[in-house]
Write a protein that holds these residues in place. Structure first.
Motif, PDB file in Angstrom:
ATOM      1  N   TYR A  34      -7.344   9.153  -3.614  1.00  0.00           N
ATOM      2  CA  TYR A  34      -6.219   8.960  -4.534  1.00  0.00           C
ATOM      3  C   TYR A  34      -6.156  10.014  -5.636  1.00  0.00           C
ATOM      4  O   TYR A  34      -5.160  10.105  -6.353  1.00  0.00           O
ATOM      5  CB  TYR A  34      -6.309   7.571  -5.174  1.00  0.00           C
ATOM      6  N   GLN A  92      -3.011  -0.241   6.498  1.00  0.00           N
ATOM      7  CA  GLN A  92      -3.324   0.200   5.139  1.00  0.00           C
ATOM      8  C   GLN A  92      -4.396   1.279   5.154  1.00  0.00           C
ATOM      9  O   GLN A  92      -5.228   1.354   6.046  1.00  0.00           O
ATOM     10  CB  GLN A  92      -3.752  -0.984   4.281  1.00  0.00           C
ATOM     11  N   ASP A 111       2.351   2.306  -3.379  1.00  0.00           N
ATOM     12  CA  ASP A 111       1.326   2.907  -4.245  1.00  0.00           C
ATOM     13  C   ASP A 111       1.067   4.363  -3.859  1.00  0.00           C
ATOM     14  O   ASP A 111       0.939   5.232  -4.719  1.00  0.00           O
ATOM     15  CB  ASP A 111       0.016   2.121  -4.149  1.00  0.00           C
ATOM     16  N   ASN A 131       0.821  -1.205   0.000  1.00  0.00           N
ATOM     17  CA  ASN A 131       0.000   0.000   0.000  1.00  0.00           C
ATOM     18  C   ASN A 131       0.861   1.265   0.000  1.00  0.00           C
ATOM     19  O   ASN A 131       0.618   2.194  -0.769  1.00  0.00           O
ATOM     20  CB  ASN A 131      -0.943  -0.006   1.191  1.00  0.00           C
ATOM     21  N   PHE A 186     -12.402  -5.371  -3.347  1.00  0.00           N
ATOM     22  CA  PHE A 186     -12.704  -4.906  -1.999  1.00  0.00           C
ATOM     23  C   PHE A 186     -14.167  -5.183  -1.672  1.00  0.00           C
ATOM     24  O   PHE A 186     -15.025  -5.226  -2.553  1.00  0.00           O
ATOM     25  CB  PHE A 186     -12.374  -3.422  -1.854  1.00  0.00           C
ATOM     26  N   PRO A 234     -10.297  -0.738   4.184  1.00  0.00           N
ATOM     27  CA  PRO A 234     -10.320  -1.769   3.150  1.00  0.00           C
ATOM     28  C   PRO A 234      -9.967  -3.185   3.595  1.00  0.00           C
ATOM     29  O   PRO A 234     -10.173  -4.138   2.835  1.00  0.00           O
ATOM     30  CB  PRO A 234      -9.269  -1.273   2.157  1.00  0.00           C
ATOM     31  N   THR A 288      -7.418   3.842   3.179  1.00  0.00           N
ATOM     32  CA  THR A 288      -8.622   3.647   2.383  1.00  0.00           C
ATOM     33  C   THR A 288      -8.312   3.589   0.890  1.00  0.00           C
ATOM     34  O   THR A 288      -7.336   4.165   0.417  1.00  0.00           O
ATOM     35  CB  THR A 288      -9.628   4.775   2.649  1.00  0.00           C
ATOM     36  N   ARG A 289      -9.196   2.902   0.156  1.00  0.00           N
ATOM     37  CA  ARG A 289      -9.069   2.892  -1.310  1.00  0.00           C
ATOM     38  C   ARG A 289     -10.097   3.827  -1.960  1.00  0.00           C
ATOM     39  O   ARG A 289     -10.392   3.696  -3.144  1.00  0.00           O
ATOM     40  CB  ARG A 289      -9.248   1.466  -1.847  1.00  0.00           C
ATOM     41  N   CYS A 290     -10.624   4.769  -1.200  1.00  0.00           N
ATOM     42  CA  CYS A 290     -11.556   5.758  -1.756  1.00  0.00           C
ATOM     43  C   CYS A 290     -10.896   6.450  -2.952  1.00  0.00           C
ATOM     44  O   CYS A 290      -9.779   6.960  -2.860  1.00  0.00           O
ATOM     45  CB  CYS A 290     -11.922   6.788  -0.691  1.00  0.00           C
ATOM     46  N   ALA A 291     -11.610   6.467  -4.083  1.00  0.00           N
ATOM     47  CA  ALA A 291     -11.043   7.043  -5.305  1.00  0.00           C
ATOM     48  C   ALA A 291     -10.728   8.525  -5.145  1.00  0.00           C
ATOM     49  O   ALA A 291      -9.787   9.043  -5.755  1.00  0.00           O
ATOM     50  CB  ALA A 291     -12.019   6.837  -6.462  1.00  0.00           C
TER      51      ALA A 291
END
Length: 330
Positions: free
Chosen positions: A122, A114, A36, A33, A238, A161, A116-119
């Motif tokens: 990012y 890790q 990235d 993570n 996810f 996530p 969040t993978r909230c768009a």
């Protein structure tokens, strides 16, 4: 990517000393993570301290539970015979969480931390209070199908996530931390924070601290546990909603105890305290299981795109509990 220095620590004490000596340092585990985030320039550490040299052991705890080193790889943990036998929910959660390649790299400590993978988190063109406090949250009026229905705030509706963390929340795990101020233990369910007005502060870690181990308690009902992940596709994705559950039913069919946590629904792994309380002392049947789900969803709020998550919990939790109850009776 911002230039950075790299150093490998021999143990926790060495890692803490090296991080303290370098302003802007971050600890690096498997990097699945953090790297990235660095590529996207969301994370800009000036120095990386590699902590994969920390404990990679899984061993009995002094209380009869299990002690898991922070550098244990996810693959190793999921395959461990003791975990598979005594804490099967944890193994299933990890296997549901990522591809084999990622599990081979990811560490237990890194999985817990890790982000969040909230768009919108990012996307540096979007407003995100988690990335830049005080600017607003574009997810609230944007596309929020994957976002929170529990514990959210006007400042943030992102979800945590991790699949592994949902199981750890259900099991009442304890985190063992070390840092410049010394060692301490923190209940897993107190470690991650709800967003409130500071969603950028995600955990209770103090400056320079790192996770050195995870302790699982000796929990007999954990052997009768399972994990179900509801997602858009059967391959690695996810969770829309995930359910970690364990139940103990006496010979008369009465629920003695239960452990339940939900994933994909909140800013942190969501311990379903209300559902557990609603189950204890009740006959283990469909009505009780549905009532437990209803109790947990009492304060849930669906948005334009994610209201279906309430239905997923309302149907999914009774189904998982029914599966466990059938196994108990058998």
């Amino acid at each position: 990517m911002t230039p950075f220095t790299y150093a490998r620590a021999q143990d926790a004490g060495d890692a803490i000393r090296q991080a303290a000596a370098k302003a802007g340092a971050s600890y690096l585990g498997g990097g699945t993570n953090l790297v990235d985030l660095m590529r996207e320039t969301i994370a800009r550490p000036a120095a990386l301290v590699d902590v994969t040299g920390l404990s990679r052991t899984i061993e009995p705890g002094d209380d009869g539970g299990l002690l898991i080193g922070a550098a244990v790889r996810n693959t190793q943990l999921a395959a461990d015979p003791t975990v598979r036998t005594r804490y099967p929910m944890l193994s299933r959660a990890i296997l549901a969480g990522a591809s084999a390649q990622i599990r081979n790299m990811a560490t237990v400590g890194g999985n817990i931390l890790q982000r969040t993978r909230c768009a919108y988190f990012y996307d540096d063109a979007a407003r995100c209070n988690k990335r830049t406090p005080g600017v607003g949250c574009d997810a609230i009026d944007g596309f929020h199908r994957y976002h929170a229905i529990l514990g959210a705030s006007p400042a943030c509706i992102a979800t945590h996530p991790s699949d592994m963390c949902v199981a750890l929340a259900a099991f009442d795990a304890t985190l063992l931390l070390d840092g410049p101020e010394g060692e301490r233990a923190v209940a897993f369910n107190d470690f991650h924070r709800l967003p409130g007005d500071r969603p950028d502060i995600e955990t209770g870690l103090r400056p320079g601290e790192l996770i050195v181990a995870v302790a699982l308690p000796p929990l007999p009902l954990a052997a009768r546990s399972t994990y179900r992940k509801i997602r858009d596709r059967a391959s690695y994705a996810f969770a829309l909603v995930s359910i970690a559950a364990a139940i103990d039913i006496d010979e008369g069919g009465i629920v003695r105890d239960a452990r339940i946590a939900l994933g994909g629904v909140a800013h942190k792994p969501w311990r379903a305290w209300r559902a557990e309380a609603a189950l204890r002392g009740k006959v283990a049947n469909e009505e009780a299981f549905a009532a437990a789900a209803e109790a947990e969803l009492a304060d849930a709020t669906g948005l334009r795109d994610n209201g279906f998550k309430l239905t997923l919990v309302a149907r999914g939790l009774p189904a998982v509990l029914g599966e466990l109850a059938a196994g108990e009776r058998a």
